[in-house]
Design a protein around this motif. Structure first.
Motif, PDB file in Angstrom:
ATOM      1  N   ILE A  37       0.858  -1.177   0.000  1.00 12.08           N
ATOM      2  CA  ILE A  37       0.000   0.000   0.000  1.00 12.08           C
ATOM      3  C   ILE A  37       0.894   1.228   0.000  1.00 12.08           C
ATOM      4  CG2 ILE A  37      -0.251  -0.149   2.524  1.00 12.08           C
ATOM      5  CD1 ILE A  37      -3.099   1.062   2.095  1.00 12.08           C
ATOM      6  N   SER A  38       0.623   2.141  -0.912  1.00 15.78           N
ATOM      7  CA  SER A  38       1.463   3.323  -1.052  1.00 15.78           C
ATOM      8  C   SER A  38       1.277   4.270   0.129  1.00 15.78           C
ATOM      9  CB  SER A  38       1.134   4.052  -2.352  1.00 15.78           C
ATOM     10  OG  SER A  38      -0.196   4.554  -2.299  1.00 15.78           O
ATOM     11  N   HIS A  39       2.144   5.273   0.210  1.00 20.94           N
ATOM     12  CA  HIS A  39       2.075   6.186   1.350  1.00 20.94           C
ATOM     13  C   HIS A  39       0.768   6.969   1.365  1.00 20.94           C
ATOM     14  CE1 HIS A  39       3.453   8.898  -1.810  1.00 20.94           C
ATOM     15  NE2 HIS A  39       3.114   9.917  -1.055  1.00 20.94           N
ATOM     16  N   THR A  40       0.134   7.169   0.194  1.00 26.62           N
ATOM     17  CA  THR A  40      -1.154   7.860   0.157  1.00 26.62           C
ATOM     18  C   THR A  40      -2.318   6.910   0.377  1.00 26.62           C
ATOM     19  OG1 THR A  40      -1.393   7.547  -2.210  1.00 26.62           O
ATOM     20  CG2 THR A  40      -0.227   9.535  -1.467  1.00 26.62           C
ATOM     21  N   GLY A  41      -2.049   5.613   0.279  1.00 30.60           N
ATOM     22  CA  GLY A  41      -3.125   4.629   0.372  1.00 30.60           C
ATOM     23  C   GLY A  41      -3.893   4.441  -0.917  1.00 30.60           C
ATOM     24  N   GLU A  42      -3.492   5.158  -1.961  1.00 32.28           N
ATOM     25  CA  GLU A  42      -4.251   5.112  -3.215  1.00 32.28           C
ATOM     26  C   GLU A  42      -3.801   3.993  -4.145  1.00 32.28           C
ATOM     27  OE1 GLU A  42      -5.244   9.915  -3.448  1.00 32.28           O
ATOM     28  OE2 GLU A  42      -3.828   9.004  -4.852  1.00 32.28           O
ATOM     29  N   SER A  43      -2.599   3.507  -3.955  1.00 39.78           N
ATOM     30  CA  SER A  43      -2.075   2.449  -4.811  1.00 39.78           C
ATOM     31  C   SER A  43      -1.877   1.194  -3.983  1.00 39.78           C
ATOM     32  CB  SER A  43      -0.738   2.884  -5.436  1.00 39.78           C
ATOM     33  OG  SER A  43      -0.203   1.851  -6.245  1.00 39.78           O
ATOM     34  N   ILE A  44      -2.623   0.161  -4.314  1.00 40.86           N
ATOM     35  CA  ILE A  44      -2.584  -1.097  -3.558  1.00 40.86           C
ATOM     36  C   ILE A  44      -2.376  -2.255  -4.534  1.00 40.86           C
ATOM     37  CG2 ILE A  44      -3.879  -2.680  -2.084  1.00 40.86           C
ATOM     38  CD1 ILE A  44      -5.357  -0.276  -0.934  1.00 40.86           C
ATOM     39  N   PHE A  45      -1.493  -3.159  -4.158  1.00 35.85           N
ATOM     40  CA  PHE A  45      -1.234  -4.340  -4.968  1.00 35.85           C
ATOM     41  C   PHE A  45      -1.438  -5.595  -4.120  1.00 35.85           C
ATOM     42  CE2 PHE A  45       0.609  -2.422  -8.723  1.00 35.85           C
ATOM     43  CZ  PHE A  45       1.102  -1.210  -8.277  1.00 35.85           C
ATOM     44  N   TYR A  46      -1.886  -6.645  -4.783  1.00 41.10           N
ATOM     45  CA  TYR A  46      -2.018  -7.953  -4.145  1.00 41.10           C
ATOM     46  C   TYR A  46      -1.419  -9.020  -5.054  1.00 41.10           C
ATOM     47  CZ  TYR A  46      -5.469  -5.761  -1.067  1.00 41.10           C
ATOM     48  OH  TYR A  46      -6.093  -4.950  -0.158  1.00 41.10           O
ATOM     49  N   ALA A  47      -0.807 -10.004  -4.442  1.00 41.02           N
ATOM     50  CA  ALA A  47      -0.379 -11.171  -5.198  1.00 41.02           C
ATOM     51  C   ALA A  47      -1.613 -11.933  -5.666  1.00 41.02           C
ATOM     52  CB  ALA A  47       0.493 -12.068  -4.323  1.00 41.02           C
ATOM     53  N   ASP A  48      -1.495 -12.586  -6.808  1.00 40.29           N
ATOM     54  CA  ASP A  48      -2.640 -13.330  -7.349  1.00 40.29           C
ATOM     55  C   ASP A  48      -3.152 -14.368  -6.359  1.00 40.29           C
ATOM     56  OD1 ASP A  48      -1.435 -13.435 -10.806  1.00 40.29           O
ATOM     57  OD2 ASP A  48      -2.538 -11.899  -9.690  1.00 40.29           O
ATOM     58  N   ALA A  49      -2.253 -14.950  -5.581  1.00 41.26           N
ATOM     59  CA  ALA A  49      -2.637 -16.031  -4.669  1.00 41.26           C
ATOM     60  C   ALA A  49      -3.548 -15.566  -3.540  1.00 41.26           C
ATOM     61  CB  ALA A  49      -1.388 -16.681  -4.082  1.00 41.26           C
ATOM     62  N   VAL A  50      -3.576 -14.253  -3.287  1.00 37.95           N
ATOM     63  CA  VAL A  50      -4.363 -13.759  -2.150  1.00 37.95           C
ATOM     64  C   VAL A  50      -5.473 -12.794  -2.561  1.00 37.95           C
ATOM     65  CG1 VAL A  50      -2.329 -14.017  -0.686  1.00 37.95           C
ATOM     66  CG2 VAL A  50      -2.909 -11.754  -1.584  1.00 37.95           C
ATOM     67  N   GLY A  65      -8.788 -11.136  -3.436  1.00 36.41           N
ATOM     68  CA  GLY A  65     -10.140 -11.497  -3.056  1.00 36.41           C
ATOM     69  C   GLY A  65     -10.250 -12.067  -1.652  1.00 36.41           C
ATOM     70  N   ARG A  66      -9.108 -12.406  -1.048  1.00 40.04           N
ATOM     71  CA  ARG A  66      -9.125 -12.961   0.316  1.00 40.04           C
ATOM     72  C   ARG A  66      -8.438 -12.043   1.320  1.00 40.04           C
ATOM     73  NH1 ARG A  66      -6.394 -17.485   1.432  1.00 40.04           N
ATOM     74  NH2 ARG A  66      -4.817 -17.186  -0.201  1.00 40.04           N
ATOM     75  N   PHE A  67      -7.414 -11.341   0.890  1.00 38.25           N
ATOM     76  CA  PHE A  67      -6.638 -10.457   1.770  1.00 38.25           C
ATOM     77  C   PHE A  67      -6.950  -9.007   1.444  1.00 38.25           C
ATOM     78  CE2 PHE A  67      -2.732 -13.391   2.747  1.00 38.25           C
ATOM     79  CZ  PHE A  67      -3.611 -14.423   3.086  1.00 38.25           C
ATOM     80  N   THR A  68      -6.932  -8.176   2.485  1.00 42.27           N
ATOM     81  CA  THR A  68      -7.139  -6.742   2.323  1.00 42.27           C
ATOM     82  C   THR A  68      -6.108  -6.000   3.165  1.00 42.27           C
ATOM     83  OG1 THR A  68      -9.518  -7.080   2.053  1.00 42.27           O
ATOM     84  CG2 THR A  68      -8.778  -4.839   2.545  1.00 42.27           C
ATOM     85  N   THR A  69      -5.506  -4.970   2.588  1.00 42.40           N
ATOM     86  CA  THR A  69      -4.549  -4.175   3.336  1.00 42.40           C
ATOM     87  C   THR A  69      -5.026  -2.732   3.418  1.00 42.40           C
ATOM     88  OG1 THR A  69      -2.200  -3.653   3.599  1.00 42.40           O
ATOM     89  CG2 THR A  69      -3.085  -3.546   1.367  1.00 42.40           C
ATOM     90  N   TRP A  70      -4.712  -2.078   4.508  1.00 46.65           N
ATOM     91  CA  TRP A  70      -5.028  -0.658   4.676  1.00 46.65           C
ATOM     92  C   TRP A  70      -4.052  -0.084   5.706  1.00 46.65           C
ATOM     93  CZ3 TRP A  70      -7.580  -4.529   7.090  1.00 46.65           C
ATOM     94  CH2 TRP A  70      -7.880  -4.417   8.451  1.00 46.65           C
ATOM     95  N   ARG A  71      -4.110   1.229   5.865  1.00 45.66           N
ATOM     96  CA  ARG A  71      -3.245   1.857   6.860  1.00 45.66           C
ATOM     97  C   ARG A  71      -4.015   2.967   7.539  1.00 45.66           C
ATOM     98  NH1 ARG A  71       1.793   3.714   3.510  1.00 45.66           N
ATOM     99  NH2 ARG A  71       2.456   4.451   5.557  1.00 45.66           N
ATOM    100  N   ASP A  72      -3.604   3.329   8.725  1.00 49.95           N
ATOM    101  CA  ASP A  72      -4.304   4.412   9.407  1.00 49.95           C
ATOM    102  C   ASP A  72      -3.907   5.732   8.745  1.00 49.95           C
ATOM    103  OD1 ASP A  72      -2.308   4.742  12.464  1.00 49.95           O
ATOM    104  OD2 ASP A  72      -1.847   5.266  10.410  1.00 49.95           O
ATOM    105  N   ASN A  73      -4.683   6.780   8.984  1.00 46.78           N
ATOM    106  CA  ASN A  73      -4.500   8.014   8.220  1.00 46.78           C
ATOM    107  C   ASN A  73      -3.267   8.807   8.638  1.00 46.78           C
ATOM    108  OD1 ASN A  73      -5.348   9.016  10.659  1.00 46.78           O
ATOM    109  ND2 ASN A  73      -7.326   9.768   9.916  1.00 46.78           N
ATOM    110  N   PHE A 107      -2.202  -2.660   8.188  1.00 48.04           N
ATOM    111  CA  PHE A 107      -2.931  -3.860   8.572  1.00 48.04           C
ATOM    112  C   PHE A 107      -3.097  -4.783   7.375  1.00 48.04           C
ATOM    113  CE2 PHE A 107      -3.989  -1.997  12.590  1.00 48.04           C
ATOM    114  CZ  PHE A 107      -4.058  -0.641  12.318  1.00 48.04           C
ATOM    115  N   LEU A 108      -3.183  -6.074   7.653  1.00 44.26           N
ATOM    116  CA  LEU A 108      -3.455  -7.065   6.617  1.00 44.26           C
ATOM    117  C   LEU A 108      -4.527  -8.004   7.152  1.00 44.26           C
ATOM    118  CD1 LEU A 108      -2.582  -8.169   3.812  1.00 44.26           C
ATOM    119  CD2 LEU A 108      -1.105  -9.765   5.062  1.00 44.26           C
ATOM    120  N   ARG A 109      -5.722  -7.897   6.584  1.00 46.23           N
ATOM    121  CA  ARG A 109      -6.806  -8.784   6.960  1.00 46.23           C
ATOM    122  C   ARG A 109      -6.765  -9.977   6.032  1.00 46.23           C
ATOM    123  NH1 ARG A 109     -10.266 -10.540  10.972  1.00 46.23           N
ATOM    124  NH2 ARG A 109     -12.209 -11.322  10.019  1.00 46.23           N
ATOM    125  N   MET A 110      -6.711 -11.164   6.617  1.00 47.49           N
ATOM    126  CA  MET A 110      -6.595 -12.391   5.837  1.00 47.49           C
ATOM    127  C   MET A 110      -7.832 -13.252   6.102  1.00 47.49           C
ATOM    128  SD  MET A 110      -2.539 -13.155   6.482  1.00 47.49           S
ATOM    129  CE  MET A 110      -2.759 -13.482   8.242  1.00 47.49           C
TER     130      MET A 110
END
Length: 123
Positions: free
Chosen positions: A51-64, A66-74, A80-83
């Motif tokens: 997750i980029s420093h602005t939170g606007e650019s997020i990448f996920y590996a193909d293996a995860v 739809g199952r994993f979500t990442t975010w950061r506090d403002n 955080f990584l929700r699995m």
């Protein structure tokens, strides 16, 4: 100097969920991209999400996707990584990392690394 500390790992049954946290200690934590990586026994470390420093650019590996979500506090002081829907193949040591040379899942762009935390998915 920047320090990262992961928490929230543990043992979970297949299909279960965990949320990993990464506390970022730095003068300006909001300027750093945060990446999540994992390493399974006998395998190379692989990128999971970023997750980029602005939170606007997020990448996920193909293996995860739809199952994993990442975010950061403002304020950028934690990420955080929700699995969800965890599988045995998600087992490994999970690391958070910080970099300021772009974003993505390639480990070479990250300068600082946490100590890692164990995630075990097993019945």
């Amino acid at each position: 100097q920047l320090q990262l500390v992961e928490s929230g790992g543990g043992l979970v049954q297949p299909g279960g969920s965990l949320t990993l946290s990464c506390v970022v200690s730095a003068d300006n934590p909001e300027f750093w991209t945060i990446g999540w990586f994992r390493q399974a026994p006998g395998k190379e470390r692989e990128g999971v999400s970023s997750i980029s420093h602005t939170g606007e650019s997020i990448f996920y590996a193909d293996a995860v996707k739809g199952r994993f979500t990442t975010w950061r506090d403002n304020r950028g002081k934690a990420a955080f990584l929700r699995m969800n829907s965890l599988k045995p193949e998600d087992t490994g040591v999970y690391f958070c990392a910080a970099g300021n040379q772009g974003d993505g899942l390639e480990s070479h762009i990250y300068r600082y690394w946490g100590q890692g935390i164990q995630v075990t998915v097993s019945s």
